[in-house]
Every structure is written in structure tokens, then in C-alpha cells.
Design an enzyme around this catalytic site. Sequence first.
Site, PDB file in Angstrom:
ATOM      1  N   GLU A 276       1.025  -1.212   0.023  1.00 64.59           N
ATOM      2  CA  GLU A 276      -0.137  -0.092  -0.027  1.00 64.59           C
ATOM      3  C   GLU A 276       0.854   1.196  -0.109  1.00 64.59           C
ATOM      4  OE1 GLU A 276      -3.593   1.774   2.775  1.00 64.59           O
ATOM      5  OE2 GLU A 276      -1.595   0.725   3.852  1.00 64.59           O
ATOM      6  N   LYS A 341     -10.030   0.050  -1.997  1.00 65.87           N
ATOM      7  CA  LYS A 341     -10.357  -0.307  -0.640  1.00 65.87           C
ATOM      8  C   LYS A 341     -11.809  -0.424  -0.296  1.00 65.87           C
ATOM      9  CE  LYS A 341      -8.350   0.293   3.901  1.00 65.87           C
ATOM     10  NZ  LYS A 341      -7.440   0.913   4.459  1.00 65.87           N
ATOM     11  N   CYS A 396      -4.459  -3.195   4.274  1.00 65.78           N
ATOM     12  CA  CYS A 396      -4.304  -2.741   5.490  1.00 65.78           C
ATOM     13  C   CYS A 396      -5.253  -3.113   6.264  1.00 65.78           C
ATOM     14  CB  CYS A 396      -4.240  -1.242   5.403  1.00 65.78           C
ATOM     15  SG  CYS A 396      -3.098  -0.589   6.667  1.00 65.78           S
TER      16      CYS A 396
END
Length: 533
Positions: A276, A341, A396
Amino acid sequence: MAGGPAVGRGPLRLPVALVLAVLAGVALLVAFPLYGLWWAAPAGVALLAVAVKGRRLRAGFGLGLVAGAVFFGPLLAWTNMHVGYTPWILLTLFQATYLGLLGLALAWISGLAGKRPWVWPVGIALLWVAQEALRDRAPFGGFPWGRLAFSQADAPTLALAGYGGAPLVTFAVAAAGGLLAYAAAELIAARAWTRAAAATGGALAVMLVGLVLPGTTPAGPVVSVAVVQGNVPRLGLDFNAQRQAVLNNHVAATVALAERVRAGQAKQPDLVVWPENASDIDPLRNPSAAGAINTAAQAIGAPILVGAVLSGPGEGESRNAGIVWPTDLAPGTQPQQMYLKQHPVPFAEYLPLRPIVEPIAQAITNQAKLLRTDFVAGTAPGVLTLGPAKVGDVICFEVAYDDVVRDTVLAGAQLLAVQTNNATFDESEAMQQMAMVRLRAVEHGRDSLMASTVGVSGFVTADGNVHDATGFNTEAVIVRDLRLGSGTTPATRLGAWPEYLLTAAALALLVAAGVARRRRTAPVEETGQTAAA
């Protein structure tokens, strides 16, 4: 020992209970990385349960709040590294409130244990699951950090993840803690050594049951995967100001890997994963960034999963993306595959209710000015084709959310890739995140990996074991063969049903405790009325 089991006897003195609540928070804390003393988790559960047993509801809430503050404060200390103490304190107290509610609920049901001793350990386990179910969802999508299940990456209980996911692991750990609480109550109230020993043996059996459970091994072909950890010039929130250097680091490390491959010093990877924020310069709008990534992909001769921040689609909006960058991208064209995301982090990637919250956030920390744009959530699971593999991309903190990872597997992911940026945190946060990756690998029977900008990166096989873990705040490139998976575990098939059923049972128990309390008080009221007459 006449008079039956003693678990229904009165509460401990408040000073003693307060000490136990503090010790409960400490025990829960050391169960997690960096400490990793997984066996302390059931002890923490037991200490809190004993502290609140038989107390008034407000005392139960207060003791739970104390345990929660002692637990979450150090556990989440990485959140205060660059934004000041106030946000960390607020987050700690907010998370501790859930343990306060748990303490209240445990005090509420403890009256049932007098005539039904089995209610106590079972109720403790059910209420822990219910508390986590609430905390994982509310508010703004919840914050699942610190779930009991995430402390068990090195424990036999990890195997339970393949059968009922994180909720079943939490239930087992809390059930073991409940049995220990029962044993302690028996010793404190009646010195009932036999019953205490039996309960302790039961707790040990629960914690070791995973040793006899078979796991799931991926049966697909082997692929060679490279993870590039390019590192950043310096840690901190201003990593974004270093975005050209961060991109250059990942390009240079990939080109260096290609040179090692040509020299016969490293295996040719089938696919490469960058973390990321590897390119915070939007490569879909910036030709220079796109050219640099093209150079890396052509040099290594394998598609790269690039973690990138994209501008738009609207004014003041951004997207956190994983982009598949092919080796043969024609000039003037753009990559065709990307994952956006789905679960941006509130107060970190977007401000909920911005007109109201923004002035408050700016008053709390001067770093709030860095959150000028809101990340827009994606709407589809991140299943991307890279060479011979269908990769499930999870970005994440999404690894902490059961549904995000499960939906990716159900959509066809053959292995899991967790892209993360730990440059604004520290090693303990990275290790806590790696523990979640380990649980997900077992839960869904998938070989997995974590790719971080600064570490810790590593590969995780479907048995939960970590391989080739990198150091923190360093540049590293790791290459390993992983096996693709296509089957589903019981946990994948069941989804959230174990959590739903356990939470429903916890709610039923709370109702039953309320009915029992009403029945106990009714005769007293009637007697008082008769005497008055």
C-alpha cells in the site's frame, strides 16, 4: 463443600476487585504482539470475570472500563506516534467502553450461576463474542483491533479459525477463561479443590483442542511470488511528501531483483506485490509515475500488484487502490484491473460527518489538516489475475474485518495478499497485523502474504506459519513459492453464522438473567406489602 457449588457467593472487596481488573488488562495486553504470550488471554478473561462477579452493574462497568483502559492504552500506543496523545486517549477510552459494557453484562448474569454453575463459564464466553461483534461494527464500521482471536497466532486454538473463524477462536479462549474464573470462585468461596481442578483441566483442554483438528492445505499449482518492501526515507505522517522517493525505492528494488534473476541468484517470480502507498503519485494521471512502474514491470518480466493512491473521482476525494500493472502495457493505455479499498478507516482515511467533525478534529490535533480529502470506498471484492494466480487483495486494516476477507475468497481468490503501509506506526502494529494475516490464512485455507512499505512483510502458509519475515524500517525483497487454493473451509462456508448464533445466545442469556432478577425481587416486594397491611 456442603451446599453445592460456590460460584454464586458474594463479590470480592472492591480494592481487590480493582487490582484484578488492572491485572486483567495487563494479561490481555501481553497476549498480543510484541509480547505474544497467547496463554495469558484466558487468564485476562478470568481475572475480569472474577472481579465483576456479583457486583452492582455500575461497579461492573467501572471495573471493565479499567481493564479496557489498561489493555487498549498500550496496545494502541502506535496511534499516538505522530498525531499527539489526545486521539490515542480518546480511542483508548472509546474501546475501553466496550469492555465496560462487558463488565456490566458479566455482573448482570452472575446471579444465574448460583443454581446453574455451568452458566458462568458459558456466559462469559458468549458475552465476549457479543462484545466483539458489537465493537467490530459500531460506530462507522467498527474497529476490531484487540479481538481475543488475534492473540492466538501461535496457539493451538488458531486451528479453530478454519471451523468457525475469529468468533469461534474468541469463544474458545473466553470459555477457557470462564472455566478458570469458575475454578477461582470455587477456591475463594469454598476451597473446593476437586471442582476447581476439574474446571482448570477443562480450560486446558479447550485451549489444546486445536492440536487434534485437521487443517486445510491448498492443493493447487505452485507459483513464485516476490514481495518488495522498498522502505521510506523517514517514518512519519509526512511519508506522503516523500512519495517520489518511495516510488523510486520500489522501482529500484524491483529492478535489482530482476538483475539477480538474470544472474541466477534469485528465482524468476510469476508475480510481484508492492505494498500500500508504494505509489502515492497517481500513476493513472502522472506519465512519469506510470513510466517508472513500466520500467520495473518490464525489467522483472512479471505483473506487479501496485499499491497506489488515485485522485478523484470527485473534488476532495481519493481512492486507495491495488492496481495490476502488466509487463506489456502499451504506450498511452492504462491497466485494466484494480481493487479499490472497501473499508476506508474513519478519522484516518476519511472524516465521517465532515462539516461537524472537522472543526473538532482540528481542535484535537493539528495533524487533522493532513486529511484534506476523503477516501471513497470500493464496492467489489479484490480478486485480481496476476499471471497464473487469482490474488485476493486486502488493503491494510481490512484484514481485521471478517466479511471483507471472506468475500474475497468466495469471489475466487486462490491466495491472499495484504498490502499495508506501516510507515506511520511502529513494529508492534505491524506484528499485530501479521497475526491477523496468520488467522486469515488458517480460516480460509489460503497461502497468504503481507507486503509493507517498511515492514514487517512476509509469507504465511495455510497452516498459519510465517516465512521469510523482514525487519522493520528496512529495504527488503523476498521471494517464495506459494500454493494456490480453491477449496473452502467450514469457516468460509459458514461465514458470520457462528458469530450470529453465539451473539443471539448471549442476548438470550441476558434476558434470562433479567427474568431471574425479577423473580428474586418479587417475593421481597410482596412480603413488604403484606407486613405493611
